[in-house]
Design an enzyme around this catalytic site. Structure first.
Site, PDB file in Angstrom:
ATOM      1  N   HIS A 255     -15.585  81.530  55.899  1.00  0.00           N
ATOM      2  CA  HIS A 255     -16.533  81.932  54.847  1.00  0.00           C
ATOM      3  C   HIS A 255     -17.928  82.227  55.383  1.00  0.00           C
ATOM      4  CE1 HIS A 255     -13.330  80.589  52.426  1.00  0.00           C
ATOM      5  NE2 HIS A 255     -13.708  79.342  52.223  1.00  0.00           N
TER       6      HIS A 255
ATOM      7  N   LYS B 205     -19.354  67.943  53.448  1.00  0.00           N
ATOM      8  CA  LYS B 205     -18.851  67.263  52.251  1.00  0.00           C
ATOM      9  C   LYS B 205     -19.760  66.078  51.977  1.00  0.00           C
ATOM     10  CE  LYS B 205     -14.949  69.623  52.124  1.00  0.00           C
ATOM     11  NZ  LYS B 205     -14.631  70.490  50.986  1.00  0.00           N
TER      12      LYS B 205
ATOM     13  N   ARG C 299     -30.196  82.388  53.347  1.00  0.00           N
ATOM     14  CA  ARG C 299     -31.624  82.697  53.227  1.00  0.00           C
ATOM     15  C   ARG C 299     -32.100  83.426  54.468  1.00  0.00           C
ATOM     16  NH1 ARG C 299     -36.853  78.683  52.683  1.00  0.00           N
ATOM     17  NH2 ARG C 299     -35.920  77.371  54.293  1.00  0.00           N
TER      18      ARG C 299
ATOM     19  N   HIS D  33     -11.774  84.092  49.872  1.00  0.00           N
ATOM     20  CA  HIS D  33     -12.264  84.242  48.493  1.00  0.00           C
ATOM     21  C   HIS D  33     -13.782  84.340  48.441  1.00  0.00           C
ATOM     22  CE1 HIS D  33     -12.915  79.874  48.597  1.00  0.00           C
ATOM     23  NE2 HIS D  33     -13.814  80.114  47.670  1.00  0.00           N
ATOM     24  N   TYR D  34     -14.453  83.928  49.542  1.00  0.00           N
ATOM     25  CA  TYR D  34     -15.905  84.105  49.587  1.00  0.00           C
ATOM     26  C   TYR D  34     -16.302  85.564  49.432  1.00  0.00           C
ATOM     27  CZ  TYR D  34     -18.954  80.164  50.197  1.00  0.00           C
ATOM     28  OH  TYR D  34     -19.757  79.098  49.949  1.00  0.00           O
TER      29      TYR D  34
ATOM     30  N   GLY E  45     -15.073  87.580  47.556  1.00  0.00           N
ATOM     31  CA  GLY E  45     -14.991  87.959  46.147  1.00  0.00           C
ATOM     32  C   GLY E  45     -16.138  87.396  45.338  1.00  0.00           C
TER      33      GLY E  45
ATOM     34  N   LEU F  85      -3.193  76.774  43.176  1.00  0.00           N
ATOM     35  CA  LEU F  85      -4.002  77.991  43.211  1.00  0.00           C
ATOM     36  C   LEU F  85      -3.524  78.983  42.150  1.00  0.00           C
ATOM     37  CD1 LEU F  85      -6.242  79.459  44.931  1.00  0.00           C
ATOM     38  CD2 LEU F  85      -4.337  80.662  46.011  1.00  0.00           C
TER      39      LEU F  85
ATOM     40  N   LYS G 150      -5.887  81.636  53.503  1.00  0.00           N
ATOM     41  CA  LYS G 150      -6.151  80.833  54.692  1.00  0.00           C
ATOM     42  C   LYS G 150      -5.436  79.490  54.568  1.00  0.00           C
ATOM     43  CE  LYS G 150     -10.006  78.132  53.222  1.00  0.00           C
ATOM     44  NZ  LYS G 150     -11.205  77.433  53.377  1.00  0.00           N
TER      45      LYS G 150
END
Ligand SMILES: *[C@@H]1O[C@H](CO)[C@@H](O)[C@H](O)[C@H]1NC(C)=O
Ligand SMILES: *[C@@H]1O[C@H](CO)[C@@H](O)[C@H](O)[C@H]1NC(C)=O
Ligand SMILES: *[C@@H]1O[C@H](CO)[C@@H](O)[C@H](O)[C@H]1NC(C)=O
Ligand SMILES: *[C@@H]1O[C@H](CO)[C@@H](O)[C@H](O)[C@H]1NC(C)=O
Length: 791
Positions: free
Chosen positions: A272, A365, A375, A209-210, A212, A42, A179
């Site tokens: 997230h 995934k 939406r 980080h979502y 951001g 990271l 996290k």
């Protein structure tokens, strides 16, 4: 190596810095940045780049910096790698090459690697920082620790920081955490209370980080800027549905030891996607800069989400996952993981504004495309008789498009039949030149599209917020625990659920489509999945399976797992043979606990099993309602039938309950079953009958001492058991001995005594009912595991 660069002292203006006394005032001075885990992935990929940008932006604003990279390795070993990483950091776009080279050089001179393992190391670091301040005559502004290490190390590092690295004299301390923040409510609570003993709430910056991502950070400002358009329609009367979706194409190869403990709900939905849900539905804060108000409103909406139960989620697992787990966790071929790699969850919010509005979370995934979006789909009550492509007839929706997908850039899209959004934000612009793509059912030209003037990575966005002390973009302890409180019961209820296996990528087709029915969600596809069975069960090669004789019949013996694998393969082989011959397969299954593992094996491994053409019959049943846990049918349903695509009219439970009573002779339930059998099964001869044997030698529900011989020609009978519930319905020997094939499954050390006795005794149906199993035209095979055979 370590030289201070003197800078102009300019008063630093920080937007919204005081937050009701909670957020800390900024004063210019020296800032020490410590990244613990400085050479990890990271840090390498995002953090150093982010901090270099921060440095570039702050360098002319009065602050001075030192950067420390911390890690467990000794300095002489890690320093070269550390500088390699720093040198590779790219320049911000708006800075000239020349200036950047100069700044990079300064940045490297301000940076140093330090081993941070023991308390002493942290004490030395603190001394180093303090001496530096003295030598240079600097005022300290604050210390920022970024913990880019596994979560289990947080408490210990936080303790060391509290013990030795707290600044004095009014400077701030900020500790950034990544996290996972726990695995469920209880573990999150433990971690939170450990951290609480070392750090104050306002010192902790839990990164999601979502938050951001530019589009996500824009949700609240967008809702405020367009309040006059949204107020009338942002409610249950107009919103059809809210969808929050994160689709990924990658697998989790290489990350299994982590991922297998977490799964998709813990990995991205609990954090997230839940954050996105809150931003979309929370009450708008009066003051967007007040992180307290924002956190309070988030908590309120999160606490209004109705409890999530099992029927509100469906889960899946991509097919190759199992072998990846076996490989990375060094498990045997029989090892099965139930960890979901796909989930769709349907939530509802208990607030008048959103009552009845479905909120759908989806992530997985190995899906067909990489895209993230939220939406808001609005109801469209216009019916277009002729001009179907008129804008009035098209979906009305607002799409917060986080990135990737067909559009390829982050954007907020408002369909033109809604309203033209306003933006007072100079960092966003309207897109008018459209490429020829569709976004969620509409050509992009049917939307008003806003996009950031400059795209930034989430970490570039968040690091300045940490520096400025803006807590809006971080997760408070209270909100973290509330989120776990919502998700933990659902996670627990899904604990032993079987995920639907999906092939991955475009091959998923419509397999993962879901249907919303009231408050429940289910997979919508009803077709039988036929796919090559790649997950074992196909061959018994390499396993120690011995073939032999037992009581003059065939015997297969192996350790339990391999034995079941063989038996499942034999059942499938019999099914395919029956299908070739007569187009249908009639299978009769016993109750009890022994066959459950076989049912699991069939459900999880035999994807090409021809369930659509299989009829499932009961060998025996207890005289209890079919919904009772004691019911054999109930167990069969829970462990097998609900996991496979079998038409319901192919399922034949025994009619133990007729006229609101259980197993009464004159209700003629046994005769009814016999009649059904005669009608559907050619010659009443099952293709395959699975039997067990009890400690007392009983089989089906034919018990010792009972006059099982007196049942004559009837195929189904009411019988008596010495154990509760006493009354049973059972196939008789007449039925069993007509079968084409009978398997007698005996497993476990507890059956060793029985097997030993059976190997010696003569046929004696009265004393040892199981010895009466002798399918005249068919084959009898004993499946005995080593525990039962050898003791
Ligand atoms: C909004 O909140 C910020 C930060 O808490 C504060 O500085 C500012 O005065 C507030 N503005 C209003 C209008 O209350
Ligand atoms: C930090 O450590 C001190 C003693 O070293 C202790 O009194 C204090 O409670 C700890 N925690 C916080 C949040 O300051
Ligand atoms: C992996 O499994 C093999 C064979 O079962 C065993 O010999 C080996 O020690 C295992 N390795 C680890 C890391 O568990
Ligand atoms: C029914 O079974 C009999 C005897 O085994 C066989 O000859 C006949 O072909 C079967 N009928 C069907 C429809 O399979």
């Amino acid at each position: 190596m370590f030289v201070t660069v003197s800078l102009l002292l300019v008063i630093l203006c920080v937007q919204g810095g005081h937050g009701e006394g909670r957020e800390e005032a900024q004063r210019p001075g020296h800032v020490s940045v410590v990244i613990v885990g400085a050479t990890g992935d990271l840090a390498k990929k995002y953090l150093w780049k982010g901090f270099f940008q921060l440095y570039v932006n702050q360098v002319s604003r009065g602050n001075t910096f030192s950067f420390y990279g911390g890690g467990l390795s000794p300095a002489d070993k890690a320093t070269p790698l550390f500088f390699e990483i720093l040198k590779a950091v790219s320049c911000p776009k708006d800075v000239s090459q020349e200036r950047c080279a100069l700044l990079k050089e300064q940045f490297l001179r301000l940076s140093q690697y330090r081993q941070l393992k023991t308390l002493e190391h942290y004490q030395d670091l603190a001394k180093r920082i303090e001496k530096h301040h003295q030598d240079e005559g600097m005022t300290e502004a604050g210390r920022l620790f970024y913990l880019s290490v596994p979560a289990f190390a947080y408490a210990d590092i936080a303790d060391k920081i509290n013990n030795s690295c707290r600044p004095t004299g009014g400077a701030w301390l900020r500790v950034v955490l990544e996290k996972p923040f726990g695995h469920d409510f209880a573990s999150a609570q433990v971690l939170a209370s450990q951290l609480e003993s070392s750090l104050r709430e306002q010192e902790m910056y839990r990164i999601d980080h979502y938050l951001g991502k530019q589009v996500i950070a824009k949700i609240l400002p967008f809702r405020i800027e367009n309040k006059k358009f949204l107020d009338p329609i942002w409610n249950r009367h107009h919103i059809e549905r809210v969808e929050i979706v994160l689709k990924e194409t990658l697998d989790v190869k290489g990350r299994i030891p982590f991922y297998d403990q977490y799964g998709v709900i813990r990995d991205v939905i609990q954090n997230h996607l839940t954050e996105v849900m809150m931003l979309l539905t929370m009450r708008l804060p009066l003051n967007l800069s007040s992180s307290e108000e924002v956190a309070r409103n988030k908590l309120r909406i999160l606490s209004s989400v109705l409890p999530l139960v099992k029927t509100q989620a469906v889960i899946g697992q991509y097919r190759a996952y199992k072998s990846e787990v076996q490989q990375e966790l060094n498990k045997t071929k029989g090892h099965v993981s139930l960890t979901p790699t796909f989930a769709a969850v349907l939530a509802h919010i208990d607030e008048a504004q959103y009552e009845g509005v479905p909120v759908l979370f989806i992530s997985g995934k190995m899906l067909d495309e990489r895209v993230g979006y939220a939406r808001i789909l609005f109801r469209n009550d216009v019916f277009c008789l002729q001009s179907h492509d008129s804008v009035h007839c098209k979906p009305k929706q607002i799409v917060f498009h986080f990135g990737h997908g067909s559009l390829r850039y982050p954007a907020i899209l408002v369909s033109k039949n809604l309203f033209k959004p306003v933006s007072t934000d100079g960092e966003w612009k309207e897109v008018t030149e459209h490429s020829d793509v569709n976004v969620l059912g509409l050509p992009v030209s049917d939307y008003y599209v806003q996009t950031p003037t400059e795209q930034r990575e989430a970490y570039e966005e968040l690091i300045p917020h940490i520096f400025a002390g803006h807590k809006n973009s971080f997760i408070s302890t209270e909100n973290l625990l509330a989120s776990w409180a919502l998700w933990t019961p659902l996670l627990n209820s899904l604990d032993s659920s079987f995920p639907l296996i999906y092939p991955g990528g475009a091959d998923n087709g419509d397999l993962l489509d879901v249907r919303l029915t009231g408050k429940d969600i289910s997979y919508s596809s009803e077709v039988v999945i036929i796919s090559p069975d790649q997950m074992g069960g196909a061959s018994a090669n390499g396993f120690q399976v011995i073939q032999g004789k037992f009581r003059n019949a065939e015997m297969v013996s192996a350790w339990a797992e391999e034995l079941l694998e063989q038996l499942a393969a034999d059942v499938q082989e019999a099914a395919e043979a029956a299908l070739r011959e007569s187009g249908v397969f009639h299978l009769a299954l016993s109750g009890g606990s022994t066959p459950l593992a076989l049912f699991h094996r069939l459900a999880l491994h035999h994807f090409s099993f021809p369930w659509r053409d299989t009829h499932v019959w009961m060998v025996d049943e207890r005289c209890v309602p079919l919904t009772e846990p004691e019911s054999n049918f109930n167990a069969l349903h829970n462990h097998l039938l609900q996991h496979v695509r079998i038409p319901y009219f192919n399922i034949h439970p025994m009619p133990v309950q007729l006229n609101h009573r259980l197993c009464v002779e004159e209700d003629r339930g046994a005769q009814l079953y016999e009649k059904e059998l005669g009608k559907l099964v050619n010659g009443s001869s099952f293709h395959f009958v699975l039997l067990g044997a009890g400690y007392d030698g009983h089989t089906a529900s034919l018990f010792p001492g009972a006059e099982v011989g007196e049942l004559g020609e009837s195929l189904v009978a009411l019988t008596e058991s010495p154990a509760k519930p006493h009354q049973r319905m059972s196939l008789t020997f007449s039925a069993i001995n007509r079968a084409h094939r009978v398997a007698l499954l005996v497993m476990g050390k507890g059956k060793h005594e029985l097997i030993t006795q059976l190997s010696r005794v003569q046929d004696n149906q009265g004393k040892w009912p199981v010895t009466g199993v002798k399918p005249a035209p068919g084959r009898l095979v004993w499946y005995i595991d080593y525990d039962a055979l050898l003791g």
